[in-house]
Design a protein around this motif. Structure first.
Motif, PDB file in Angstrom:
ATOM      1  N   LEU A   1      -4.354   7.131  10.107  1.00  0.00           N
ATOM      2  CA  LEU A   1      -3.448   6.075  10.725  1.00  0.00           C
ATOM      3  C   LEU A   1      -2.267   6.931  11.753  1.00  0.00           C
ATOM      4  O   LEU A   1      -2.156   7.996  11.105  1.00  0.00           O
ATOM      5  CB  LEU A   1      -2.940   5.236   9.995  1.00  0.00           C
ATOM      6  CG  LEU A   1      -3.661   4.231   9.140  1.00  0.00           C
ATOM      7  CD1 LEU A   1      -2.856   3.482   7.987  1.00  0.00           C
ATOM      8  CD2 LEU A   1      -4.354   3.257  10.009  1.00  0.00           C
TER       9      LEU A   1
ATOM     10  N   TYR B   1      -0.156  10.731   7.026  1.00  0.00           N
ATOM     11  CA  TYR B   1      -0.704   9.739   7.800  1.00  0.00           C
ATOM     12  C   TYR B   1      -2.017  10.283   8.368  1.00  0.00           C
ATOM     13  O   TYR B   1      -2.897   9.507   8.558  1.00  0.00           O
ATOM     14  CB  TYR B   1       0.213   9.281   8.891  1.00  0.00           C
ATOM     15  CG  TYR B   1       1.107   8.028   8.437  1.00  0.00           C
ATOM     16  CD1 TYR B   1       0.652   6.796   8.222  1.00  0.00           C
ATOM     17  CD2 TYR B   1       2.420   8.543   7.788  1.00  0.00           C
ATOM     18  CE1 TYR B   1       1.453   5.740   7.749  1.00  0.00           C
ATOM     19  CE2 TYR B   1       3.371   7.542   7.498  1.00  0.00           C
ATOM     20  CZ  TYR B   1       2.631   6.133   7.188  1.00  0.00           C
ATOM     21  OH  TYR B   1       3.485   5.147   6.803  1.00  0.00           O
TER      22      TYR B   1
ATOM     23  N   TYR C   1       4.759  -2.317  -0.240  1.00  0.00           N
ATOM     24  CA  TYR C   1       5.465  -1.203  -0.713  1.00  0.00           C
ATOM     25  C   TYR C   1       6.751  -1.748  -1.421  1.00  0.00           C
ATOM     26  O   TYR C   1       7.103  -2.972  -1.220  1.00  0.00           O
ATOM     27  CB  TYR C   1       5.744  -0.114   0.219  1.00  0.00           C
ATOM     28  CG  TYR C   1       6.306  -0.648   1.419  1.00  0.00           C
ATOM     29  CD1 TYR C   1       7.716  -0.603   1.713  1.00  0.00           C
ATOM     30  CD2 TYR C   1       5.642  -1.099   2.532  1.00  0.00           C
ATOM     31  CE1 TYR C   1       8.340  -1.038   2.936  1.00  0.00           C
ATOM     32  CE2 TYR C   1       6.110  -1.323   3.940  1.00  0.00           C
ATOM     33  CZ  TYR C   1       7.489  -1.370   3.718  1.00  0.00           C
ATOM     34  OH  TYR C   1       8.064  -1.768   4.980  1.00  0.00           O
TER      35      TYR C   1
ATOM     36  N   SER D   1       1.028  -5.276   8.594  1.00  0.00           N
ATOM     37  CA  SER D   1      -0.486  -5.864   8.670  1.00  0.00           C
ATOM     38  C   SER D   1      -1.330  -5.136   7.765  1.00  0.00           C
ATOM     39  O   SER D   1      -2.545  -5.778   7.593  1.00  0.00           O
ATOM     40  CB  SER D   1      -1.010  -5.761  10.174  1.00  0.00           C
ATOM     41  OG  SER D   1      -0.896  -4.148  10.512  1.00  0.00           O
ATOM     42  N   GLU D   2      -1.231  -4.179   6.812  1.00  0.00           N
ATOM     43  CA  GLU D   2      -1.994  -3.658   5.996  1.00  0.00           C
ATOM     44  C   GLU D   2      -1.987  -4.468   4.678  1.00  0.00           C
ATOM     45  O   GLU D   2      -0.867  -4.735   4.311  1.00  0.00           O
ATOM     46  CB  GLU D   2      -1.927  -2.305   5.899  1.00  0.00           C
ATOM     47  CG  GLU D   2      -2.110  -1.288   7.012  1.00  0.00           C
ATOM     48  CD  GLU D   2      -3.629  -1.284   7.185  1.00  0.00           C
ATOM     49  OE1 GLU D   2      -4.383  -0.972   6.437  1.00  0.00           O
ATOM     50  OE2 GLU D   2      -3.922  -1.421   8.561  1.00  0.00           O
ATOM     51  N   PRO D   3      -2.941  -4.353   4.087  1.00  0.00           N
ATOM     52  CA  PRO D   3      -3.053  -5.059   2.521  1.00  0.00           C
ATOM     53  C   PRO D   3      -1.917  -4.619   1.500  1.00  0.00           C
ATOM     54  O   PRO D   3      -1.690  -3.245   1.651  1.00  0.00           O
ATOM     55  CB  PRO D   3      -4.436  -4.939   2.058  1.00  0.00           C
ATOM     56  CG  PRO D   3      -5.338  -4.437   3.061  1.00  0.00           C
ATOM     57  CD  PRO D   3      -4.477  -3.822   4.123  1.00  0.00           C
TER      58      PRO D   3
ATOM     59  N   LEU E   1      -4.615   9.391   5.841  1.00  0.00           N
ATOM     60  CA  LEU E   1      -4.697   7.898   5.999  1.00  0.00           C
ATOM     61  C   LEU E   1      -5.674   7.499   7.203  1.00  0.00           C
ATOM     62  O   LEU E   1      -6.260   6.432   7.197  1.00  0.00           O
ATOM     63  CB  LEU E   1      -3.504   7.102   5.997  1.00  0.00           C
ATOM     64  CG  LEU E   1      -2.695   7.031   4.511  1.00  0.00           C
ATOM     65  CD1 LEU E   1      -1.550   6.376   4.855  1.00  0.00           C
ATOM     66  CD2 LEU E   1      -3.552   6.692   3.448  1.00  0.00           C
TER      67      LEU E   1
ATOM     68  N   ASN F   1       1.122  -0.731  -0.814  1.00  0.00           N
ATOM     69  CA  ASN F   1       0.869  -0.715   0.689  1.00  0.00           C
ATOM     70  C   ASN F   1       1.237   0.940   1.033  1.00  0.00           C
ATOM     71  O   ASN F   1       2.197   1.080   1.242  1.00  0.00           O
ATOM     72  CB  ASN F   1       1.710  -1.700   1.535  1.00  0.00           C
ATOM     73  CG  ASN F   1       1.426  -1.389   2.923  1.00  0.00           C
ATOM     74  OD1 ASN F   1       0.640  -0.619   3.600  1.00  0.00           O
ATOM     75  ND2 ASN F   1       1.671  -2.408   3.707  1.00  0.00           N
ATOM     76  N   TRP F   2       0.180   1.838   0.849  1.00  0.00           N
ATOM     77  CA  TRP F   2       0.398   3.237   1.115  1.00  0.00           C
ATOM     78  C   TRP F   2       0.744   3.378   2.499  1.00  0.00           C
ATOM     79  O   TRP F   2       1.226   4.410   2.837  1.00  0.00           O
ATOM     80  CB  TRP F   2      -0.836   4.085   0.587  1.00  0.00           C
ATOM     81  CG  TRP F   2      -1.051   3.761  -0.869  1.00  0.00           C
ATOM     82  CD1 TRP F   2      -1.572   3.155  -1.757  1.00  0.00           C
ATOM     83  CD2 TRP F   2      -0.060   5.031  -1.677  1.00  0.00           C
ATOM     84  NE1 TRP F   2      -1.549   3.582  -2.801  1.00  0.00           N
ATOM     85  CE2 TRP F   2      -0.719   4.623  -3.137  1.00  0.00           C
ATOM     86  CE3 TRP F   2       0.875   5.768  -1.696  1.00  0.00           C
ATOM     87  CZ2 TRP F   2      -0.199   5.282  -4.170  1.00  0.00           C
ATOM     88  CZ3 TRP F   2       1.128   6.485  -2.787  1.00  0.00           C
ATOM     89  CH2 TRP F   2       0.809   6.212  -3.974  1.00  0.00           C
ATOM     90  N   SER F   3       0.387   2.588   3.574  1.00  0.00           N
ATOM     91  CA  SER F   3       0.315   2.926   4.900  1.00  0.00           C
ATOM     92  C   SER F   3       1.937   2.432   5.360  1.00  0.00           C
ATOM     93  O   SER F   3       2.410   2.732   6.503  1.00  0.00           O
ATOM     94  CB  SER F   3      -0.467   2.248   5.799  1.00  0.00           C
ATOM     95  OG  SER F   3      -0.258   0.694   5.622  1.00  0.00           O
TER      96      SER F   3
ATOM     97  N   GLN G   1      -1.026  -7.571  -5.839  1.00  0.00           N
ATOM     98  CA  GLN G   1      -1.550  -7.065  -4.737  1.00  0.00           C
ATOM     99  C   GLN G   1      -1.572  -5.366  -4.797  1.00  0.00           C
ATOM    100  O   GLN G   1      -0.539  -4.775  -5.809  1.00  0.00           O
ATOM    101  CB  GLN G   1      -0.487  -7.307  -3.719  1.00  0.00           C
ATOM    102  CG  GLN G   1      -0.413  -8.834  -3.045  1.00  0.00           C
ATOM    103  CD  GLN G   1      -1.889  -9.167  -2.479  1.00  0.00           C
ATOM    104  OE1 GLN G   1      -2.228  -8.589  -1.487  1.00  0.00           O
ATOM    105  NE2 GLN G   1      -2.572 -10.206  -2.985  1.00  0.00           N
TER     106      GLN G   1
ATOM    107  N   ILE H   1       2.568  -0.172   6.623  1.00  0.00           N
ATOM    108  CA  ILE H   1       2.132  -1.181   7.857  1.00  0.00           C
ATOM    109  C   ILE H   1       2.225  -2.460   7.190  1.00  0.00           C
ATOM    110  O   ILE H   1       1.389  -2.574   6.535  1.00  0.00           O
ATOM    111  CB  ILE H   1       1.092  -0.625   8.529  1.00  0.00           C
ATOM    112  CG1 ILE H   1       1.467   0.877   9.022  1.00  0.00           C
ATOM    113  CG2 ILE H   1       0.803  -1.550   9.643  1.00  0.00           C
ATOM    114  CD1 ILE H   1       0.124   1.690   9.696  1.00  0.00           C
TER     115      ILE H   1
END
Length: 182
Positions: free
Chosen positions: A156, A151, A114, A109-111, A154, A103-105, A100, A107
């Motif tokens: 977001l 952010y 982290y 629900s994001e792909p 991004l 996950n830079w966000s 995988q 969050i």
């Protein structure tokens, strides 16, 4: 490395690198002396030792221990759960997360994953000792300007207060520090 056991956790201390500093400034507990910005799980096989983790550079990977240690510029501390647990189930679950992206966000629900999200998810294979908390991106419910810029790039909103985790939040009275590896 004879003190390593399957399912141990390797916590990496903060460094002077900007991303590490952003994490450290946002997540360091007020009353503790540790300040970790990365974490991985130890897997011991018959012929090698690996670290399973989610890395900004590599995504979710199974990396030889020596390569993992050489890539770290911060200190590396070995922690272990105090209570016995099914480390094989944790390792099996962690291996399903490999490949995988990072996950830079931060969050859920994001792909991707982290680092501490990877650990929390891997330990969901057992009675999980790690719980999600409200994420913070600065002291006292503030948001550091660096995170606002991050952010904005991004596209977001900063997920301040959203459920998540961080390496420092994983440290609890259920873990014991065994040794500093580096």
């Amino acid at each position: 490395m004879s003190e390593l056991q399957n399912g141990d956790l390797l916590f990496v201390g903060s460094t002077t690198e900007q991303f590490s500093q952003m994490i450290a400034q946002s997540t360091q507990p007020d009353t503790e002396t540790f300040n970790y910005t990365h974490v991985g799980i130890v897997e011991i096989t018959a012929d090698a030792v690996f670290v399973l983790h989610a890395s900004p550079d590599l995504g979710s990977v199974r990396q030889p221990l020596n390569s993992f240690l050489m890539a770290q510029t911060g200190s590396v501390d070995l922690y272990r759960l105090k209570a016995p647990f099914d480390s094989d189930s944790v390792i099996v679950k962690a291996k399903t997360l490999l490949g995988q992206p990072y996950n830079w966000s931060f969050i859920a629900s994001e792909p991707g994953f982290y680092c501490s999200e990877f650990i929390e998810t891997a330990f969901s294979a057992i009675e999980n000792p790690f719980k999600k908390i409200a994420m913070t991106f600065g002291p006292d419910d503030s948001i550091l300007p660096e995170w606002q810029t991050y952010y904005a790039k991004l596209g977001l909103p900063v997920p301040n207060g959203e459920p998540g985790t961080n390496p420092n939040a994983l440290i609890s009275n259920q873990l014991e520090r065994v040794v500093r590896l580096r």
